[in-house]
Write a protein that holds these residues in place. Structure first.
Motif, PDB file in Angstrom:
ATOM      1  N   THR A  43      -1.405   0.767  -2.438  1.00  0.00           N
ATOM      2  CA  THR A  43      -0.846  -0.031  -1.353  1.00  0.00           C
ATOM      3  C   THR A  43      -1.287  -1.484  -1.495  1.00  0.00           C
ATOM      4  O   THR A  43      -2.456  -1.765  -1.788  1.00  0.00           O
ATOM      5  CB  THR A  43      -1.319   0.513   0.012  1.00  0.00           C
ATOM      6  OG1 THR A  43      -0.892   1.876   0.138  1.00  0.00           O
ATOM      7  CG2 THR A  43      -0.732  -0.297   1.161  1.00  0.00           C
ATOM      8  N   ASN A  44      -0.362  -2.404  -1.288  1.00  0.00           N
ATOM      9  CA  ASN A  44      -0.718  -3.824  -1.298  1.00  0.00           C
ATOM     10  C   ASN A  44      -1.518  -4.166  -0.045  1.00  0.00           C
ATOM     11  O   ASN A  44      -1.060  -3.905   1.079  1.00  0.00           O
ATOM     12  CB  ASN A  44       0.548  -4.684  -1.326  1.00  0.00           C
ATOM     13  CG  ASN A  44       1.307  -4.577  -2.635  1.00  0.00           C
ATOM     14  OD1 ASN A  44       0.719  -4.627  -3.707  1.00  0.00           O
ATOM     15  ND2 ASN A  44       2.618  -4.422  -2.558  1.00  0.00           N
ATOM     16  N   LEU A  45      -2.681  -4.746  -0.227  1.00  0.00           N
ATOM     17  CA  LEU A  45      -3.469  -5.186   0.920  1.00  0.00           C
ATOM     18  C   LEU A  45      -3.071  -6.602   1.320  1.00  0.00           C
ATOM     19  O   LEU A  45      -2.785  -7.437   0.448  1.00  0.00           O
ATOM     20  CB  LEU A  45      -4.962  -5.114   0.624  1.00  0.00           C
ATOM     21  CG  LEU A  45      -5.619  -3.793   1.063  1.00  0.00           C
ATOM     22  CD1 LEU A  45      -5.131  -2.641   0.212  1.00  0.00           C
ATOM     23  CD2 LEU A  45      -7.133  -3.881   1.042  1.00  0.00           C
ATOM     24  N   PRO A  46      -3.074  -6.882   2.621  1.00  0.00           N
ATOM     25  CA  PRO A  46      -2.596  -8.184   3.109  1.00  0.00           C
ATOM     26  C   PRO A  46      -3.621  -9.290   2.926  1.00  0.00           C
ATOM     27  O   PRO A  46      -4.133  -9.870   3.888  1.00  0.00           O
ATOM     28  CB  PRO A  46      -2.311  -7.903   4.584  1.00  0.00           C
ATOM     29  CG  PRO A  46      -3.325  -6.860   4.959  1.00  0.00           C
ATOM     30  CD  PRO A  46      -3.434  -5.977   3.732  1.00  0.00           C
ATOM     31  N   ILE A  47      -3.919  -9.595   1.663  1.00  0.00           N
ATOM     32  CA  ILE A  47      -4.842 -10.677   1.357  1.00  0.00           C
ATOM     33  C   ILE A  47      -4.282 -11.505   0.197  1.00  0.00           C
ATOM     34  O   ILE A  47      -3.381 -11.068  -0.519  1.00  0.00           O
ATOM     35  CB  ILE A  47      -6.261 -10.181   1.010  1.00  0.00           C
ATOM     36  CG1 ILE A  47      -6.257  -9.332  -0.259  1.00  0.00           C
ATOM     37  CG2 ILE A  47      -6.859  -9.387   2.165  1.00  0.00           C
ATOM     38  CD1 ILE A  47      -7.637  -8.921  -0.744  1.00  0.00           C
ATOM     39  N   SER A  48      -4.795 -12.699   0.024  1.00  0.00           N
ATOM     40  CA  SER A  48      -4.505 -13.578  -1.098  1.00  0.00           C
ATOM     41  C   SER A  48      -3.006 -13.785  -1.303  1.00  0.00           C
ATOM     42  O   SER A  48      -2.284 -14.091  -0.372  1.00  0.00           O
ATOM     43  CB  SER A  48      -5.186 -13.048  -2.358  1.00  0.00           C
ATOM     44  OG  SER A  48      -5.262 -14.029  -3.365  1.00  0.00           O
ATOM     45  N   ARG A  49      -2.509 -13.611  -2.553  1.00  0.00           N
ATOM     46  CA  ARG A  49      -1.114 -13.953  -2.831  1.00  0.00           C
ATOM     47  C   ARG A  49      -0.140 -12.993  -2.171  1.00  0.00           C
ATOM     48  O   ARG A  49       0.999 -13.361  -1.885  1.00  0.00           O
ATOM     49  CB  ARG A  49      -0.863 -14.032  -4.342  1.00  0.00           C
ATOM     50  CG  ARG A  49      -1.473 -15.275  -4.961  1.00  0.00           C
ATOM     51  CD  ARG A  49      -0.651 -15.831  -6.108  1.00  0.00           C
ATOM     52  NE  ARG A  49      -0.685 -15.013  -7.286  1.00  0.00           N
ATOM     53  CZ  ARG A  49      -1.559 -15.157  -8.291  1.00  0.00           C
ATOM     54  NH1 ARG A  49      -2.499 -16.086  -8.233  1.00  0.00           N
ATOM     55  NH2 ARG A  49      -1.497 -14.397  -9.341  1.00  0.00           N
ATOM     56  N   GLY A  57     -12.591  -4.766   8.018  1.00  0.00           N
ATOM     57  CA  GLY A  57     -11.732  -5.744   8.676  1.00  0.00           C
ATOM     58  C   GLY A  57     -10.318  -5.192   8.736  1.00  0.00           C
ATOM     59  O   GLY A  57     -10.059  -4.065   8.303  1.00  0.00           O
ATOM     60  N   GLN A  58      -9.396  -5.988   9.224  1.00  0.00           N
ATOM     61  CA  GLN A  58      -8.017  -5.524   9.372  1.00  0.00           C
ATOM     62  C   GLN A  58      -7.380  -5.186   8.029  1.00  0.00           C
ATOM     63  O   GLN A  58      -6.477  -4.333   7.967  1.00  0.00           O
ATOM     64  CB  GLN A  58      -7.172  -6.584  10.084  1.00  0.00           C
ATOM     65  CG  GLN A  58      -7.534  -6.788  11.552  1.00  0.00           C
ATOM     66  CD  GLN A  58      -7.447  -5.506  12.358  1.00  0.00           C
ATOM     67  OE1 GLN A  58      -8.442  -4.811  12.561  1.00  0.00           O
ATOM     68  NE2 GLN A  58      -6.240  -5.186  12.804  1.00  0.00           N
ATOM     69  N   HIS A  59      -7.837  -5.824   6.959  1.00  0.00           N
ATOM     70  CA  HIS A  59      -7.264  -5.515   5.646  1.00  0.00           C
ATOM     71  C   HIS A  59      -7.518  -4.073   5.235  1.00  0.00           C
ATOM     72  O   HIS A  59      -6.783  -3.522   4.401  1.00  0.00           O
ATOM     73  CB  HIS A  59      -7.835  -6.477   4.595  1.00  0.00           C
ATOM     74  CG  HIS A  59      -9.318  -6.365   4.414  1.00  0.00           C
ATOM     75  ND1 HIS A  59     -10.229  -6.788   5.368  1.00  0.00           N
ATOM     76  CD2 HIS A  59     -10.076  -5.883   3.378  1.00  0.00           C
ATOM     77  CE1 HIS A  59     -11.447  -6.585   4.935  1.00  0.00           C
ATOM     78  NE2 HIS A  59     -11.390  -6.023   3.734  1.00  0.00           N
ATOM     79  N   CYS A  60      -8.538  -3.437   5.818  1.00  0.00           N
ATOM     80  CA  CYS A  60      -8.891  -2.061   5.444  1.00  0.00           C
ATOM     81  C   CYS A  60      -7.806  -1.049   5.801  1.00  0.00           C
ATOM     82  O   CYS A  60      -7.805   0.072   5.276  1.00  0.00           O
ATOM     83  CB  CYS A  60     -10.205  -1.657   6.100  1.00  0.00           C
ATOM     84  SG  CYS A  60     -11.625  -2.670   5.611  1.00  0.00           S
ATOM     85  N   TYR A  61      -6.896  -1.420   6.671  1.00  0.00           N
ATOM     86  CA  TYR A  61      -5.770  -0.536   6.960  1.00  0.00           C
ATOM     87  C   TYR A  61      -4.977  -0.223   5.690  1.00  0.00           C
ATOM     88  O   TYR A  61      -4.352   0.831   5.586  1.00  0.00           O
ATOM     89  CB  TYR A  61      -4.848  -1.171   7.995  1.00  0.00           C
ATOM     90  CG  TYR A  61      -5.240  -0.920   9.430  1.00  0.00           C
ATOM     91  CD1 TYR A  61      -5.203   0.370   9.971  1.00  0.00           C
ATOM     92  CD2 TYR A  61      -5.640  -1.962  10.248  1.00  0.00           C
ATOM     93  CE1 TYR A  61      -5.555   0.596  11.289  1.00  0.00           C
ATOM     94  CE2 TYR A  61      -5.997  -1.743  11.570  1.00  0.00           C
ATOM     95  CZ  TYR A  61      -5.948  -0.461  12.091  1.00  0.00           C
ATOM     96  OH  TYR A  61      -6.298  -0.227  13.407  1.00  0.00           O
TER      97      TYR A  61
END
Length: 354
Positions: free
Chosen positions: A249-255, A335-339
């Protein structure tokens, strides 16, 4: 205008001087109350799973540097040709010293393109001497795009390196759209070379795994079904074989976060991740058994926390101060990215977790 936009995409966020190139700015955005919905910590508490605790330290994941020959649209590392951060030999030796006194049995080499580290060959040989399982996360193109690396596939075989290779689709259009023009054909060329050496073939012990990550703002499809599709298509079209497919899964961080914001899909994607939270996946997150080491030698619970500069809990946060007992007592920073790792069938560097 189109050419200008394309040129900008070939630069890292850091080179573009994007506000998202600063980890703290990403965290501020991710943790905004009005955007995030249910907080990850509260979701863990609802399921009696807080705090997340370390379980073992079986795997060291080393980021050998952010330099890469590609600038993929969804790269969570923000790697690229313009990134110069590289792990030094001194730091690599400190890693080897830790391996010598612990029960670490797997070293997972990532980047950027890990092969571009000038001490890559030396490191792999040292790991082989120690009988440590070595994984290389290769973008495939690096093995054929520069004559310097043309011998690396054979080197992998000699050292029985496990290869985990990025391959977000079995069609040219989808791969090139996400990873850059010409990447698909170079990836196919590399896979054919690896197959000829025995990689991906039954009974050779030379493991070749491919990695799928979605091109858009969605969760990956069911892993085993997609693996079957990949095997049928790559065999029929190119006579290519491989062992397993990992969906990540793509995590909502960086690019990828930059992509979501530009497409106005950030909030809807976060809602998708949150609504798909799976307690079983949360029990099996990779950070419970892995420590991530950045190019400077600092320690993190995972590669994603590394990109957000969230170092491990405790005072000893560098490989030179590695304290296994202290690390095993730590709470994992969240953090929220852990979803991203706990949605649906779960996600880890080895694919689904449920």
């Amino acid at each position: 205008m189109i050419d200008t936009q394309k040129k900008e995409k070939l630069k890292s966020l850091k080179r573009r001087k994007s506000y998202l190139s600063e980890a703290q700015n990403q965290i501020i955005l991710l943790e905004k109350d009005q955007l995030v919905g249910t907080r990850f910590v509260d979701k863990l508490r609802e399921n009696n799973q807080f705090p997340l605790k370390a379980r073992t330290i079986n795997i060291l994941q080393l980021n050998l540097g952010y330099m890469c020959d590609l600038t993929c649209e969804h790269c969570h590392v923000d790697a690229g040709p313009d990134r110069k951060e590289i792990m030094t030999k001194e730091t690599l030796q400190q890693v080897l010293d830790v391996i010598d006194i612990t029960d670490v049995h797997t070293v997972d080499l990532t980047g950027g393109a890990p092969e571009m580290n000038p001490n890559f060959l030396w490191l792999v040989e040292e790991l082989t001497k120690r009988n440590v399982k070595t994984i290389v996360r290769s973008n495939l193109t690096i093995l054929v795009s520069n004559k310097r690396y043309r011998t690396y596939a054979e080197f992998f075989k000699q050292n029985k390196v496990e290869v985990i290779a990025s391959m977000p689709c079995y069609t040219q259009d989808n791969v090139d759209k996400q990873r850059g023009d010409g990447v698909f054909n170079k990836s196919i060329e590399s896979l054919i070379i690896l197959n000829k050496l025995g990689y991906g073939m039954e009974g050779t012990g030379l493991n070749l795994h491919l990695v799928f990550n979605p091109g858009g703002a969605s969760l990956p499809p069911e892993q085993s079904a997609l693996e079957r599709d990949y095997k049928v298509r790559l065999k029929a079209d190119w006579n290519i074989e491989f062992n397993s497919l990992y969906t990540i899964t793509n995590l909502p961080i960086s690019r990828y976060l930059d992509f979501l914001l530009a497409a106005n899909k950030y909030e809807s994607y976060m809602e998708t991740l949150i609504s798909a939270y799976n307690p079983v996946a949360a029990e099996n997150v990779m950070c419970k058994d892995t420590v991530s080491v950045d190019w400077e030698g600092y320690l993190y619970d995972c590669d994603f926390n590394q990109m957000l500069q969230l170092k491990v809990q405790g005072e000893r946060q560098h490989i030179s101060e590695f304290d296994e007992a202290e690390l095993l007592k730590r709470n994992i920073k969240i953090g929220q990215h852990c979803y991203g790792c706990t949605a649906g069938a779960g996600s880890s560097c080895q694919g689904t977790t449920t």
